[in-house]
Design a protein around this motif. Sequence first.
Motif, short mmCIF file in Angstrom:
data_model
loop_
_atom_site.label_atom_id
_atom_site.label_comp_id
_atom_site.label_asym_id
_atom_site.label_seq_id
_atom_site.Cartn_x
_atom_site.Cartn_y
_atom_site.Cartn_z
N LYS A 109 -64.32 10.65 5.15
CA LYS A 109 -65.77 10.71 4.95
C LYS A 109 -66.20 12.08 4.42
O LYS A 109 -66.96 12.18 3.46
CB LYS A 109 -66.46 10.41 6.29
N HIS A 110 -65.70 13.13 5.04
CA HIS A 110 -66.14 14.48 4.67
C HIS A 110 -65.54 14.94 3.35
O HIS A 110 -66.17 15.70 2.62
CB HIS A 110 -65.83 15.45 5.81
N TYR A 152 -67.86 21.15 16.23
CA TYR A 152 -67.16 20.55 17.37
C TYR A 152 -66.00 21.44 17.79
O TYR A 152 -65.21 21.87 16.95
CB TYR A 152 -66.65 19.15 16.99
N ASP A 208 -63.24 10.92 9.82
CA ASP A 208 -64.04 12.10 9.45
C ASP A 208 -63.44 12.78 8.22
O ASP A 208 -64.17 13.23 7.33
CB ASP A 208 -64.06 13.10 10.61
N HIS A 227 -77.97 10.83 10.46
CA HIS A 227 -77.33 10.76 11.78
C HIS A 227 -76.38 11.95 11.84
O HIS A 227 -75.17 11.81 11.64
CB HIS A 227 -76.57 9.45 11.95
N ALA A 228 -76.94 13.11 12.11
CA ALA A 228 -76.23 14.36 11.80
C ALA A 228 -75.24 14.81 12.86
O ALA A 228 -74.30 15.54 12.57
CB ALA A 228 -77.25 15.48 11.54
N ASP A 250 -74.80 7.78 8.55
CA ASP A 250 -73.53 7.74 9.30
C ASP A 250 -73.80 7.35 10.75
O ASP A 250 -73.65 8.17 11.66
CB ASP A 250 -72.88 9.14 9.19
N ASP A 308 -78.36 16.68 21.54
CA ASP A 308 -77.62 16.96 20.30
C ASP A 308 -78.54 17.59 19.25
O ASP A 308 -78.13 18.50 18.52
CB ASP A 308 -77.00 15.67 19.74
N ARG A 330 -70.73 9.68 21.51
CA ARG A 330 -70.59 11.13 21.41
C ARG A 330 -69.55 11.40 20.34
O ARG A 330 -68.38 11.04 20.50
CB ARG A 330 -70.09 11.75 22.73
N HIS A 331 -69.96 12.04 19.27
CA HIS A 331 -69.01 12.26 18.18
C HIS A 331 -67.91 13.26 18.57
O HIS A 331 -66.86 13.29 17.94
CB HIS A 331 -69.74 12.70 16.91
N ASP A 385 -85.57 9.29 14.81
CA ASP A 385 -84.75 8.12 14.51
C ASP A 385 -84.41 8.14 13.02
O ASP A 385 -85.29 8.06 12.17
CB ASP A 385 -85.56 6.86 14.87
N GLY A 386 -83.13 8.27 12.72
CA GLY A 386 -82.70 8.42 11.33
C GLY A 386 -83.10 7.24 10.45
O GLY A 386 -83.31 7.40 9.24
N TRP A 387 -83.22 6.06 11.05
CA TRP A 387 -83.60 4.90 10.24
C TRP A 387 -85.02 5.08 9.70
O TRP A 387 -85.33 4.59 8.61
CB TRP A 387 -83.50 3.60 11.05
N GLU A 389 -81.32 13.95 13.87
CA GLU A 389 -80.49 13.50 15.00
C GLU A 389 -81.44 13.01 16.09
O GLU A 389 -82.41 13.69 16.42
CB GLU A 389 -79.61 14.67 15.47
N LEU A 390 -81.13 11.85 16.65
CA LEU A 390 -82.03 11.25 17.64
C LEU A 390 -81.74 11.71 19.07
O LEU A 390 -82.66 11.80 19.89
CB LEU A 390 -81.95 9.72 17.55
N HIS A 391 -80.49 11.96 19.39
CA HIS A 391 -80.13 12.34 20.75
C HIS A 391 -80.75 13.70 21.05
O HIS A 391 -80.43 14.69 20.37
CB HIS A 391 -78.61 12.40 20.88
N1 SAM Z 1 -72.63 12.56 10.56
C1 SAM Z 1 -71.90 13.26 11.61
C2 SAM Z 1 -70.69 13.94 10.99
O1 SAM Z 1 -70.12 13.40 10.03
O2 SAM Z 1 -70.32 15.02 11.46
C3 SAM Z 1 -71.47 12.34 12.73
C4 SAM Z 1 -72.53 11.45 13.23
S1 SAM Z 1 -72.07 10.41 14.54
C5 SAM Z 1 -71.06 9.22 13.79
C6 SAM Z 1 -73.57 9.52 14.79
C7 SAM Z 1 -74.71 10.36 15.38
O3 SAM Z 1 -75.91 9.59 15.28
C8 SAM Z 1 -74.56 10.72 16.84
O4 SAM Z 1 -74.71 12.11 16.96
C9 SAM Z 1 -75.72 10.01 17.54
O5 SAM Z 1 -76.28 10.74 18.61
C10 SAM Z 1 -76.71 9.87 16.41
N2 SAM Z 1 -77.67 8.76 16.50
C11 SAM Z 1 -77.56 7.56 17.13
N3 SAM Z 1 -78.62 6.78 16.83
C12 SAM Z 1 -79.41 7.49 15.99
C13 SAM Z 1 -80.61 7.23 15.31
N4 SAM Z 1 -81.23 6.05 15.43
N5 SAM Z 1 -81.12 8.18 14.50
C14 SAM Z 1 -80.50 9.39 14.35
N6 SAM Z 1 -79.35 9.69 14.97
C15 SAM Z 1 -78.81 8.77 15.77
#
Ligand code: SAM
Length: 286
Positions: A17-18, A47, A14, A41-42, A166, A125, A4-5, A145-147, A120-122
């Motif tokens: 990175k940002h 927050y 962050d 992976h948004a 990310d 979220d 959970r970010h 799935d972001g991949w 975003e996969l969750h």
């Molecule tokens: N990029 C965001 C930011 O900078 O504000 C933070 C992202 S956080 C590090 C990683 C996110 O990836 C989480 O919200 C998680 O639920 C999501 N996640 C996990 N596995 C994933 C997948 N296979 N594909 C897409 N999202 C995924």
Amino acid sequence: MNYRHAYHAGNFADVVKHAVLARLVEYLKRKDKAFRVIDTHAGIGLYDLGSEEAQKTGEWHDGIGRLVEARLPADVENLLAPYLDAVRASNPDGGIERYPGSPLIVRHLLRKQDRLSAIELHPADARTLAALFDGDFQTRVTELDGWLALGAHLPPKEKRGLVLVDPPFEKEGEFARLADGLKRAHRRWPGGMFALWYPIKDRKAVAAFRAALADAGIAKILDIAFEIRPPSPEPRFDGTGMVVVNPPYALEAELRVLMPVLGKILVQDGTARWSAEWLAGEAPAA
Ligand code: SAM
């Protein structure tokens, strides 16, 4: 998926990175032609720093909390302005109560011709993120799935832009997935800019990741490392890394201005250090 970010939003990693992400987006804006940012992976996009999760770790205090309190030299303030504007836009009443995630920072910086794909996969979220951008025709939120997006979604029709990858690093093998994902994505879109985030914690894994990238046959890979304390004997989250493929020509010079100041602000034990190293230069290494 346990990550959970919300526990980490606005922490030192962050911030770095940002800040870099915003510089990359600003660079894309130097030409009028439209671009797309794909955030694989948004997260949830915004927050609440007063939430139970954020309060439990308090990580943001040593990240964005320190940065907004700092007096910045003029050149650093200029470089950080796009990022800090996005942070301020999330806190219209002043102070710092909310922190924007990568999709909201990017969205804040887009012009009307530019687009954002946020993945975003969750499921919960992804719903929160979709609600944040409800009615925004420039942003597409996809529960996926972001991949997979590193294949099917590339290249975007704009043929210009940036892919931010990310991942949460909660599962074994994330470094290998990141390196493989980049290779696949780069085959489909060699001219795209890619930014890959990674933690500096397990140093052996970081070294193997860097070696894999240097060997990937991809040109122009810049590896940015930022550490808030000297290496610990046991793996500990000592730093944050960002690999940028096809970086803007101005980025290295900007980092030389920005990073020493961020180091002074974000340092935790002893001294902070940073580096920007080319893992592969103009010609592909393999
Ligand atoms: N990029 C965001 C930011 O900078 O504000 C933070 C992202 S956080 C590090 C990683 C996110 O990836 C989480 O919200 C998680 O639920 C999501 N996640 C996990 N596995 C994933 C997948 N296979 N594909 C897409 N999202 C995924």
